[in-house]
Design a protein around this motif. Structure first.
Motif, PDB file in Angstrom:
ATOM      1  N   ARG A   9       0.827  -1.210   0.000  1.00  0.00           N
ATOM      2  CA  ARG A   9       0.000   0.000   0.000  1.00  0.00           C
ATOM      3  C   ARG A   9       0.862   1.260   0.000  1.00  0.00           C
ATOM      4  NH1 ARG A   9      -5.496   0.263   0.989  1.00  0.00           N
ATOM      5  NH2 ARG A   9      -4.936   2.162   2.077  1.00  0.00           N
ATOM      6  N   ARG A  36      -1.592   5.087   5.126  1.00  0.00           N
ATOM      7  CA  ARG A  36      -1.708   3.887   4.292  1.00  0.00           C
ATOM      8  C   ARG A  36      -1.214   2.640   5.024  1.00  0.00           C
ATOM      9  NH1 ARG A  36      -2.666   5.240  -1.290  1.00  0.00           N
ATOM     10  NH2 ARG A  36      -1.990   3.128  -1.789  1.00  0.00           N
ATOM     11  N   PRO A  95      -4.139   0.695   8.040  1.00  0.00           N
ATOM     12  CA  PRO A  95      -5.028  -0.429   7.684  1.00  0.00           C
ATOM     13  C   PRO A  95      -4.272  -1.744   7.474  1.00  0.00           C
ATOM     14  CG  PRO A  95      -5.510   1.478   6.318  1.00  0.00           C
ATOM     15  CD  PRO A  95      -4.263   1.792   7.086  1.00  0.00           C
ATOM     16  N   ARG A 130      -3.687  -3.065  10.909  1.00  0.00           N
ATOM     17  CA  ARG A 130      -4.928  -3.600  11.478  1.00  0.00           C
ATOM     18  C   ARG A 130      -5.292  -4.944  10.857  1.00  0.00           C
ATOM     19  NH1 ARG A 130      -8.432   1.928  11.727  1.00  0.00           N
ATOM     20  NH2 ARG A 130      -7.451   2.746  13.609  1.00  0.00           N
ATOM     21  N   ASP A 131      -5.009  -5.120   9.585  1.00  0.00           N
ATOM     22  CA  ASP A 131      -5.287  -6.391   8.914  1.00  0.00           C
ATOM     23  C   ASP A 131      -4.392  -7.512   9.426  1.00  0.00           C
ATOM     24  OD1 ASP A 131      -7.248  -5.233   7.410  1.00  0.00           O
ATOM     25  OD2 ASP A 131      -6.026  -5.056   5.578  1.00  0.00           O
TER      26      ASP A 131
END
Length: 147
Positions: free
Chosen positions: A38, A90, A93, A96-97
């Motif tokens: 990302r 960026r 997330p 968090r994943d």
């Protein structure tokens, strides 16, 4: 205060260099083609290049004590900070994943974004020290605290 800024800048750069090396080693550049990472390579390398140039300017400022160099270094730090915030936004997330994908079976390692491997403590320390550096450089450029 200029020496304090230099120290925080160098320590911040070491953390950033560590993350850059990890990102490259884990395939961040290759992942640009597949979209797995990302973090866009131009943002990553732009952040690195501007920060490195700014650090060189700051070292020259510390030696030469020319106010224009302090302001130049500060001006270089502004886009560095902006790019850093873009990367942080960026990265969050992806981080968090990490917990969600740990609960379920993940596909091959190559699909895992390279930046998922960044240690949280390094990311937080890099960001905190970057903010401290920015403030110290601004205060020095303003002539607050002596040079």
């Amino acid at each position: 205060m200029d020496i304090a800024a230099l120290i925080t800048w160098v320590v911040t750069a070491l953390g950033g260099f560590y993350m850059l090396g990890m990102w490259i080693q884990r395939g961040g550049i290759r992942q640009q083609r597949t979209g797995a990472s990302r973090l866009p390579a131009p943002v990553v390398f732009g952040h690195f290049a501007l920060a490195a140039v700014g650090l060189v300017v700051w070292i020259i400022y510390v030696v030469a004590d020319m106010a224009a160099l302090a302001w130049t270094a500060f001006g270089l730090l502004l886009p560095v900070a902006l790019l850093g915030f873009v990367m942080l936004a960026r990265w969050v997330p992806v981080y968090r994943d990490r917990a969600a994908s740990a609960a379920t079976a993940q596909g091959p390692e190559s699909t895992v974004p390279a930046e998922r491997h960044f240690p949280v403590v390094v990311v937080l320390a890099h960001g905190l020290l970057a903010v401290v550096t920015l403030v110290l450089v601004l205060l020095t450029a303003l002539g607050i605290g002596g040079s």
